[in-house]
Each structure stands twice: as structure tokens, then as C-alpha cells.
Write a protein that holds these residues in place. Structure first.
Motif, mmCIF file in Angstrom:
data_model
loop_
_atom_site.group_PDB
_atom_site.id
_atom_site.type_symbol
_atom_site.label_atom_id
_atom_site.label_comp_id
_atom_site.label_asym_id
_atom_site.label_seq_id
_atom_site.Cartn_x
_atom_site.Cartn_y
_atom_site.Cartn_z
ATOM 1 N N VAL A 719 -61.612 -47.806 -20.340
ATOM 2 C CA VAL A 719 -62.558 -46.681 -20.572
ATOM 3 C C VAL A 719 -61.542 -45.133 -20.712
ATOM 4 C CG1 VAL A 719 -64.288 -45.092 -19.503
ATOM 5 C CG2 VAL A 719 -64.245 -47.549 -19.007
ATOM 6 N N CYS A 720 -62.165 -44.555 -21.760
ATOM 7 C CA CYS A 720 -61.211 -43.180 -22.032
ATOM 8 C C CYS A 720 -62.354 -42.011 -21.636
ATOM 9 C CB CYS A 720 -61.077 -42.883 -23.417
ATOM 10 S SG CYS A 720 -59.767 -41.887 -23.832
ATOM 11 N N GLU A 721 -61.939 -41.243 -20.606
ATOM 12 C CA GLU A 721 -62.864 -40.344 -19.754
ATOM 13 C C GLU A 721 -62.187 -39.280 -18.982
ATOM 14 O OE1 GLU A 721 -66.591 -42.067 -18.173
ATOM 15 O OE2 GLU A 721 -65.682 -41.286 -16.424
ATOM 16 N N ASN A 722 -62.291 -38.049 -19.358
ATOM 17 C CA ASN A 722 -62.149 -36.785 -18.806
ATOM 18 C C ASN A 722 -60.320 -36.867 -18.950
ATOM 19 O OD1 ASN A 722 -64.368 -35.923 -18.095
ATOM 20 N ND2 ASN A 722 -64.370 -37.238 -15.958
ATOM 21 N N GLY A 723 -59.664 -37.379 -19.907
ATOM 22 C CA GLY A 723 -58.252 -37.250 -20.353
ATOM 23 C C GLY A 723 -57.484 -38.410 -19.638
ATOM 24 N N LYS A 724 -58.287 -39.207 -19.049
ATOM 25 C CA LYS A 724 -57.678 -40.497 -18.560
ATOM 26 C C LYS A 724 -58.145 -41.791 -19.099
ATOM 27 C CE LYS A 724 -55.783 -38.081 -14.952
ATOM 28 N NZ LYS A 724 -54.322 -37.973 -14.848
ATOM 29 N N VAL A 725 -57.225 -42.973 -19.058
ATOM 30 C CA VAL A 725 -57.642 -44.309 -19.432
ATOM 31 C C VAL A 725 -57.493 -44.972 -18.501
ATOM 32 C CG1 VAL A 725 -57.074 -45.851 -21.175
ATOM 33 C CG2 VAL A 725 -56.997 -43.641 -21.772
ATOM 34 N N PHE A 726 -58.383 -45.916 -18.025
ATOM 35 C CA PHE A 726 -58.427 -46.782 -16.670
ATOM 36 C C PHE A 726 -59.339 -47.805 -17.378
ATOM 37 C CE2 PHE A 726 -62.128 -43.980 -16.378
ATOM 38 C CZ PHE A 726 -63.121 -44.802 -15.856
ATOM 39 N N LYS A 727 -58.815 -49.046 -16.491
ATOM 40 C CA LYS A 727 -59.623 -50.482 -16.772
ATOM 41 C C LYS A 727 -60.847 -50.345 -15.934
ATOM 42 C CE LYS A 727 -58.675 -55.428 -16.709
ATOM 43 N NZ LYS A 727 -57.785 -56.480 -16.379
ATOM 44 N N LEU A 728 -62.128 -50.724 -16.526
ATOM 45 C CA LEU A 728 -63.135 -51.006 -15.931
ATOM 46 C C LEU A 728 -63.236 -52.465 -15.511
ATOM 47 C CD1 LEU A 728 -66.092 -49.585 -15.517
ATOM 48 C CD2 LEU A 728 -66.939 -50.926 -17.564
ATOM 49 N N HIS A 729 -63.504 -52.413 -14.192
ATOM 50 C CA HIS A 729 -64.017 -53.962 -13.412
ATOM 51 C C HIS A 729 -65.515 -54.299 -13.777
ATOM 52 C CE1 HIS A 729 -59.843 -53.821 -11.529
ATOM 53 N NE2 HIS A 729 -60.190 -52.427 -11.162
ATOM 54 N N GLY A 730 -65.414 -55.013 -14.805
ATOM 55 C CA GLY A 730 -66.833 -55.339 -15.157
ATOM 56 C C GLY A 730 -66.776 -55.805 -16.750
ATOM 57 N N ASN A 731 -68.065 -55.943 -17.180
ATOM 58 C CA ASN A 731 -68.000 -56.201 -18.608
ATOM 59 C C ASN A 731 -68.800 -54.814 -19.342
ATOM 60 O OD1 ASN A 731 -70.978 -56.083 -18.129
ATOM 61 N ND2 ASN A 731 -70.942 -58.463 -18.291
ATOM 62 N N ILE A 732 -69.261 -55.052 -20.560
ATOM 63 C CA ILE A 732 -69.962 -53.656 -21.328
ATOM 64 C C ILE A 732 -71.129 -53.006 -20.607
ATOM 65 C CG2 ILE A 732 -70.919 -54.880 -23.137
ATOM 66 C CD1 ILE A 732 -68.890 -51.688 -23.499
ATOM 67 N N ASP A 733 -71.758 -54.301 -20.045
ATOM 68 C CA ASP A 733 -73.140 -53.984 -19.503
ATOM 69 C C ASP A 733 -73.135 -53.081 -18.282
ATOM 70 O OD1 ASP A 733 -74.765 -55.076 -21.248
ATOM 71 O OD2 ASP A 733 -74.256 -57.073 -20.355
ATOM 72 N N ASP A 734 -71.767 -53.409 -17.528
ATOM 73 C CA ASP A 734 -71.519 -52.501 -16.275
ATOM 74 C C ASP A 734 -71.147 -51.065 -16.790
ATOM 75 O OD1 ASP A 734 -71.931 -54.592 -14.516
ATOM 76 O OD2 ASP A 734 -69.940 -55.467 -15.234
ATOM 77 N N TYR A 735 -70.282 -50.929 -18.064
ATOM 78 C CA TYR A 735 -70.236 -49.587 -18.567
ATOM 79 C C TYR A 735 -71.409 -48.830 -18.922
ATOM 80 C CZ TYR A 735 -68.225 -45.908 -21.572
ATOM 81 O OH TYR A 735 -68.097 -44.805 -22.008
ATOM 82 N N LYS A 736 -72.364 -49.579 -19.642
ATOM 83 C CA LYS A 736 -73.699 -48.790 -19.716
ATOM 84 C C LYS A 736 -74.501 -48.145 -18.449
ATOM 85 C CE LYS A 736 -76.480 -50.252 -22.793
ATOM 86 N NZ LYS A 736 -77.502 -51.064 -23.722
ATOM 87 N N LYS A 737 -74.094 -48.948 -17.379
ATOM 88 C CA LYS A 737 -74.845 -48.785 -16.142
ATOM 89 C C LYS A 737 -73.969 -47.457 -15.625
ATOM 90 C CE LYS A 737 -76.179 -53.349 -14.641
ATOM 91 N NZ LYS A 737 -76.025 -54.317 -14.101
#
Length: 752
Positions: A719-737
Motif C-alpha cells: 500500500v502506498c499511502e501518505n508518503g509511506k509504502v507498507f505491506k498489507l496483511h490480507g488480500n485486496i478485499d481487506d484493502y477495500k475494507k
């Protein structure tokens, strides 16, 4: 009066059809000049300059045209001077009602822009009794060909080298119009009341063609129930966008009381703020506010400038003030009905959902790139709430947070939506019905989202295939009996019975077989890790805006990474850092010395020479193979047969993407870096791409908003957000949530 004689005397050698058109146009100028409501809106010099341009383009002599312009100016100026500024002077003309407002908005004539001038479209209508000419488009097209041929001969003979003939703008489909003119052209304000009228659309038995007689639909029927949300799907190049454009121009018989808006072109940038640009999309509200200001200004003039008027003048002024106050009350009532006071909040909410921060909403539209201007165009359409809203691949210009917002917004949209999209997740969320365009017809899957449609379509295809095969077997069996016993006396009666049975069988067409093709990318040789690594990287633009801060990421041959985030969050900047087209101010990027990267750019079409065909372009960017080898390779990506020899410029967006993927495969990359690879691809191509990526033995880093493709291909979500890049623990549906939870707070980051 008619100016036809004056025009013919001044330019006798100009084609008669052009002369009739020009004289009718001048007649309309005089008519506008003779009416107070339209005289104040008339730019007399600009209109006559346009007349001059048309006559010069048609071959008229400059001196004669100049004399004609002077004569016309003198005659029309007399009438113009008498009427300009008199809109509020005559009490009979001061009453503000629906018809007057319509007339003022249209300036009595529907006009298209032609460069900086305007062209009268009432000349296309039947103007009986008005003394104006009627232009037949077919005849005009024929005359255009004759004129162009004559001028070509003269030019070849050495004459008219400086003068270039420009065909009539009445024949052009690319007239640039400002938004008000576009909306009023498609949705004239004199359509009449819609109360009590059905807003369902049903168009039966129509054909649709494009280009040089290429048929898109044959004897088709279009049915759109009011309040339903239709997904229009089909293969690349089948004509989906052509159908939307035909509807948007009312080339198909859409009921006149139904308003239409088609999001096709980006907003033209100017100094107007984004928020005001969206507010101005409501033409009625805009015009009412303008009239409100005009009336208030006139009331102020009456109050301030005539304190010592005599009784007779004062009586007239009092009557005018009463009239104006009545009109003022009517305007306030109409503005209240449309909840004008809530308009700014509603527009701001739409813009926020599409990724515009409060700061960005106040910026001028000319400070945004094309992609963001397309979002502004979409916001204007959503704000207007037309009866039929048509969207063409809206997810191509949106990031995942904005797609999520749009899906939620359309779920509560009160009218009809027709959307062309290949985004399965979006269609599953939004569509109540699916229309499948294929084989020059439209098939309806009512009450179906995309997944339900796809299953039903496959079932229909299997059923049709079984019916066809069973009938072919029966026909073969009957024919064999007939051939064997037709002339056998003992069996002739049975043979005749089978002949009659064979003749009564319905004629079945073989079921349509979708093109069978598979994308493929060659497996690269192995190289030792680390293959591509970015460490502690920070990047800021020259004005000090920090885009990325302290970024760490590793991409190896076994990587399957989806990079997600809002537009402007720095995803493309990160890709450019990895590719080496940008350098971080802090930190470093390391690449294996033998590393080959295949990069698919979101705007890959910009790098294509559209004057070449697919084979020629592929040979120019990846030389070393024969034409036969290029054509065979393109066939793996669905560019088969004569399609490979068509100019890139005439291919659909999805077909151009297939050619770009073919070029990508010929580079034999170790890593594939893909920026929105799913844009424009149809369902079959998306499936082929996903399968090819799954089978690819190199590494993949993909920026995408296509949830289905991400789920099928990628193992890790960054995930690229607020100038940071971090790994999301989950899948793309978790990102939508995650998006729905935090809202689209990032907003717009100003673009470089």
C-alpha cells in the motif's frame, strides 16, 4: 429580408450550396440582432468574421468578401444598435417564465463552436416561412467532395498554394463545444415537461454503422428500464463505445423528454476552480443565478439613478420594479425546488469521493492533468443527475478508493445508468442487468451481475451447441435415409415423409465461438537475488513537496506484488524510481547488472506511432524477425488476420493494449512492471493476461485497480499511502475494507 442576392453578387464563383448556407447564416445574425433578448448576446464582429472565413475557404476573392462584410455590417448594425441593452426596457419582455429562459439560454439558435466562431444548427431544420435556407447534409457532403476535387486540381496546377479548403463543420463529428452548448444541444431546454411520462427507453429494429459502412448492430433492439443500472459488455472493437456515442447524440430515437449525459471527453482546463466547474454543470441553476444577479442589478439602477423622475417616468419605473420583483420571487422558488443552497455541499462530497481534497477543489482546472480532468467531467455528470447517465470505462481513470466511492454512489443513483466496463468487481457491485453485445446484436441478462451473466452465457452457449449438434446429427440421419431409399419403390413413401420432416426443421446457426488465444511471456534465464531493491528512498519534487519517504522494497523473480493506493499517492513515482527514470534524493536503488525489465505504461499509446500497422510498429520497436513471425506472434495476443495490418490509429483501446503486450513479450524480461495493465482489455483478454502472468517465471510488480486480476495473480499487497509504502496483511478485499474505513483522506497530491 434575405441576403442571398448580396452574397451571390459578391462571390459568384462560390458553390451555390455554400452561398445559400452563408445567406441563411447571415439572416439568422440579423434575426438575433433584431430581438432585444438576443442582441445583447450577439458578437457581431465575430459572427461576420466567421462568414468571411467560410467564403474565403470556398474560394471567394478577398476584396469582394471584404466589401460584402462592410455592407452587411452597416445594415445589421442599425438594427443591432436599436435593440442591444433593451432586455429590461420593455415590460412585455421582462416576465421571466420557462419559455423566456429557454429562449435566452439558446439565444434563439442552437450553435456549435467552429474554432473560435459558431455555426447555426437551425439551418439543419425545416425553416419554412422564415426565409432561411435548409441544409441537406447528404447533398452538402457531395458538394464538399466536388469542391475539394476542384481545389486539388487547381493546387496541382500551381494555383491556390496558400489557400487550404476546409470542409463544412456541419459534417464534422469532432466539433469542440463548451459544456453549456453541449448539454443544450443534446438536451434542448424546450423538451417540455416530463411529469407523467415514462422514462423507460425502448428502441426497436435499428441498425448502427460506423466508418465506411461497417455495421455494428443489425435489426437490434435496445431496452433500458428507468432506474436500472446496465453493464454493457463485449469483445474489444465490437462497437460498445459507438453505441453510447449514438445515444448521446440522439442519433437513436431516445424519447425527447429524457435527459442524457455521456462522459466521453475531459474538461478543457481554464482558470475556473474545480468546485465551480462542477457547480456550473447544472445549466438551469447557473442561468437562474445569472438572472438573479441581473435583476438585482437592474433594481439597484432603478433605485439609485432615478430619484427625481417625473410622475409618468416614475410610474413606468414602478411597474418595471414590480415585474422584476415578481420574477425575483419566481427565481427564488425555482432555486428552492432544486435545493440550490445544498448544491455546493453536494458537489464537494462528489469531488471528495473522487479523490479531490478541499485544497484541490479550489484549484484551477488547468493545473490538472488529463486523467484528473476526466474525473472532473465524471463529477459534473454525477452532479447533474441526467435521466440516462452513460459511462465509458470509468474505472480506467480512477484509483481503487475512487472506484469504491463510485460504486457506492451509483447504488443509490435515482435514474438509469449504462456503463461500458470490463471490471468484473465493479460490475458485480453496480450492475442490476447485463447487456452483451456480439454478432451485431444485443443479448439481455436481466437481474444479473457480471458473474451471474458469465455463468448464464456459458450455459446458453452449451445449450445452443448441443441443440445445433443434435440437429446436425438428425439432418445427417434423415438425409442418409433419403439418399438410400428415395428411388426405392417399397421405401419411397417413407423417404418422402423424411423429406418433409427435414424441410420443417428450423435452420439453426452454428453457435458463436469466441476467439481462442493465449497471452504468453517467455521464461527468462535465472539470475541471483537481489534482483531489484530500493532502500531508504525519499523523493520530493523541486518545490519541496515530499511524495515518498524512507521506502524499502525488494522485487525478485518469484515476486507477485500488487501496488495499490490513491491517485497521487506516489505509485507511479515509485515505479519510475525502480526503473531509473527518477533518482531518489535520499537512499539508493540497486539493480542486477543483467536485469531486463519489461515496463507496461498506463499511457502506452503515447509511445505508439499510430500511422503504422501492428506488424510495422512491432518491427520498429523489436526488430529482427520476419513479417510472418511478427504476425504469428501477434496472433497469440488476439491480433489475428487482417487486424494485424490495420493502422494502430483505428484499433480500439483494448486492441492497442494487446499489441503493447506483444512488444513486452519480445523483450524477454526478467521482471514485468505493469502500470494499470487491465485498462481497456475485454474479459477474454483479461483472462488470457492473468493466465500468462500466473505462468510467467519472472517477477511481477503491478499497479492495478482490477480486483479480480490482483486476486488471481498477486500474493502480496503493498500500500502506498501518505508518503509511506507498507505491506498489507490480507488480500485486496481487506484493502477495500481499509479504504471504506478510513475514507479517501489522502486527497489529491499536486502533480508534477
Amino acid at each position: 429580408m434575405s441576403f442571398y442576392t448580396d452574397v451571390r453578387e459578391a462571390v459568384p464563383k462560390v458553390d451555390g450550396l455554400v452561398s445559400r448556407y452563408v445567406s441563411g447564416y447571415v439572416d439568422s445574425i440579423q434575426k438575433n440582432a433584431s430581438q432585444p433578448e438576443t442582441a445583447q448576446l450577439l458578437d457581431l464582429d465575430a459572427e461576420l468574421d466567421f462568414v468571411t472565413t467560410v467564403l474565403r475557404s470556398a474560394g471567394g476573392e478577398a476584396e469582394n468578401i471584404g466589401n460584402l462584410r462592410s455592407k452587411l455590417y452597416k445594415e445589421i448594425k442599425v438594427v443591432y444598435d436599436k435593440n442591444v441593452g433593451r432586455t429590461f426596457g420593455n415590460p412585455a419582455q421582462r416576465k421571466l417564465d420557462l419559455d423566456t429562459l429557454m429562449t435566452a439560454l439558446k439565444s434563439n439558435e442552437a450553435k456549435f463552436d467552429v474554432g473560435e466562431k459558431k455555426m447555426d444548427l437551425d439551418l439543419l431544420a425545416d425553416n419554412k416561412g422564415r426565409g432561411e435556407s435548409r441544409v441537406d447534409r447528404k447533398k452538402l457532403a457531395k458538394q464538399e467532395k466536388k469542391i475539394a476535387a476542384k481545389l486539388a486540381k487547381r493546387e496541382n496546377a500551381g494555383f491556390m498554394k496558400e489557400l487550404k479548403y476546409e470542409k463544412s463543420k456541419l459534417l464534422s463529428d469532432n466539433n469542440q463545444k463548451n459544456y453549456d452548448e453541449f448539454f443544450l444541444t443534446v438536451n434542448p431546454l424546450d423538451l417540455g415537461p416530463s411529469e407523467g411520462k415514462s422514462k423507460d427507453i425502448k428502441i426497436d429494429n435499428f441498425d448502427l454503422h460506423v466508418g465506411a459502412g461497417v455495421r455494428i448492430l443489425s435489426d437490434a433492439s435496445l431496452t433500458l428500464a428507468h432506474g436500472h443500472r446496465y453493464g454493457l459488455v463485449g469483445a474489444n472493437g465490437i462497437g460498445k463505445s459507438t453505441l453510447l456515442k449514438a445515444l448521446s447524440r440522439r442519433e437513436l430515437n431516445v424519447p425527447k423528454h429524457i435527459t442524457i449525459l455521456y462522459v466521453e471527453q475531459e474538461v478543457t482546463g481554464d482558470d475556473t476552480s474545480v468546485l465551480k466547474t462542477v457547480l456550473d454543470a447544472d445549466v438551469w441553476r447557473k442561468c437562474l443565478l445569472q438572472d438573479l444577479q441581473r435583476i438585482n442589478d437592474r433594481l439597484a439602477v432603478i433605485s439609485d439613478e432615478y430619484p427625481d423622475a417625473n410622475d409618468q417616468v416614475q410610474k413606468q419605473l414602478d411597474e418595471e420594479a414590480d415585474d422584476l420583483n415578481t420574477n425575483l420571487n419566481q427565481i427564488h422558488e425555482k432555486l428552492g425546488d432544486m435545493e440550490s443552497d445544498k448544491a455546493e455541499a453536494r458537489a464537494g462530497a462528489i469531488l471528495s469521493g473522487l479523490g479531490f481534497s478541499l485544497e484541490a477543489q479550489g484549484r484551477a482546472t488547468n493545473t490538472f492533468s488529463g486523467g484528473w480532468r476526466m474525473r472532473i467531467s465524471l463529477a459534473r455528470a454525477l452532479f447533474c443527475k441526467p435521466d440516462l447517465l452513460m459511462l465509458d470505462e470509468p474505472s480506467n481513470m480512477l484509483d481503487l478508493p475512487s472506484i469504491t466511492f463510485l460504486s457506492e454512489y451509483l447504488l443509490t443513483y435515482p435514474s438509469t445508468v449504462l456503463v461500458v466496463s470490463h471490471d468484473r468487481a465493479f460490475l458485480n457491485d453496480v450492475a442490476t442487468d447485463i447487456i452483451y453485445q456480439h454478432s451485431e446484436r444485443l443479448d439481455y441478462y436481466r437481474g444479473s451481475n457480471f458473474d451471474e451473466f458469465y455463468s448464464a452465457k456459458e450455459e446458453r452457449l452449451l445449450t445452443a451447441k448441443r441443440e445445433y449438434e443434435n440437429q446436425m446429427a438428425l439432418r445427417k440421419h434423415l438425409q442418409a435415409f433419403i439418399d438410400k431409399f428415395r428411388y426405392n419403390a417399397a421405401k419411397s413413401q417413407e423417404a418422402q415423409s423424411r423429406i418433409k420432416k427435414l424441410e420443417k426443421l428450423p435452420v439453426l446457426e452454428p453457435p458463436e465461438q469466441e476467439a481462442d488465444f493465449k497471452f504468453s511471456f517467455p521464461d527468462p534465464e535465472k539470475i541471483s537475488p537481489p534482483v531489484l531493491q530500493i532502500s531508504g528512498a525519499t523523493f520530493s519534487y523541486p518545490d519541496g513537496r515530499k511524495i515518498l519517504s524512507d521506502v524499502d522494497m525488494t522485487v525478485d523473480l518469484d515476486s507477485r506484488i500488487a501496488l495499490v493506493g490513491g491517485n497521487g499517492s506516489g505509485k507511479t513515482t515509485l515505479l519510475k524510481l525502480l526503473l531509473g527514470t527518477l533518482q531518489p534524493q535520499v537512499g539508493h536503488v540497486s539493480r542486477h547488472p543483467r536485469l531486463r525489465i519489461g515496463y507496461f505504461a498506463q499511457h502506452h499509446v503515447d509511445a505508439m506511432d499510430l500511422s503504422l500497422n501492428s506488424v510495422e510498429w512491432l518491427a520498429s520497436v523489436r526488430p529482427g524477425k520476419s513479417e510472418e513471425e511478427y504476425r504469428k506472434y501477434l496472433g497469440q495476443f488476439g491480433i489475428t488476420g487482417p487486424l494485424g495490418l490495420r493502422k494502430l490509429g483505428v484499433l480500439s483501446g483494448g486492441q492497442k493494449s494487446r499489441v503493447a503486450f506483444a512488444a513486452l513479450g519480445l523483450s524477454n524480461p526478467h521482471l514485468l512492471i505493469l502500470d494499470e495493465p487491465s485498462n481497456h482489455l475485454d474479459i477474454a483478454a483479461l483472462d488470457a493476461l492473468a493466465d500468462a502472468l500466473k505462468n510467467f517465471t519472472g517477477g511481477i510488480l503491478m499497479v492495478s485497480h482490477d480486483v479480480v486480476t490482483i486476486n488471481r495473480v498477486c500474493k502480496d499487497i503493498m500500500v502506498c499511502e501518505n508518503g509511506k509504502v507498507f505491506k498489507l496483511h490480507g488480500n485486496i478485499d481487506d484493502y477495500k475494507k481499509h479504504i471504506l474505513k478510513i475514507g479517501n483522506k489522502a486527497g489529491v497530491v499536486a502533480e508534477q
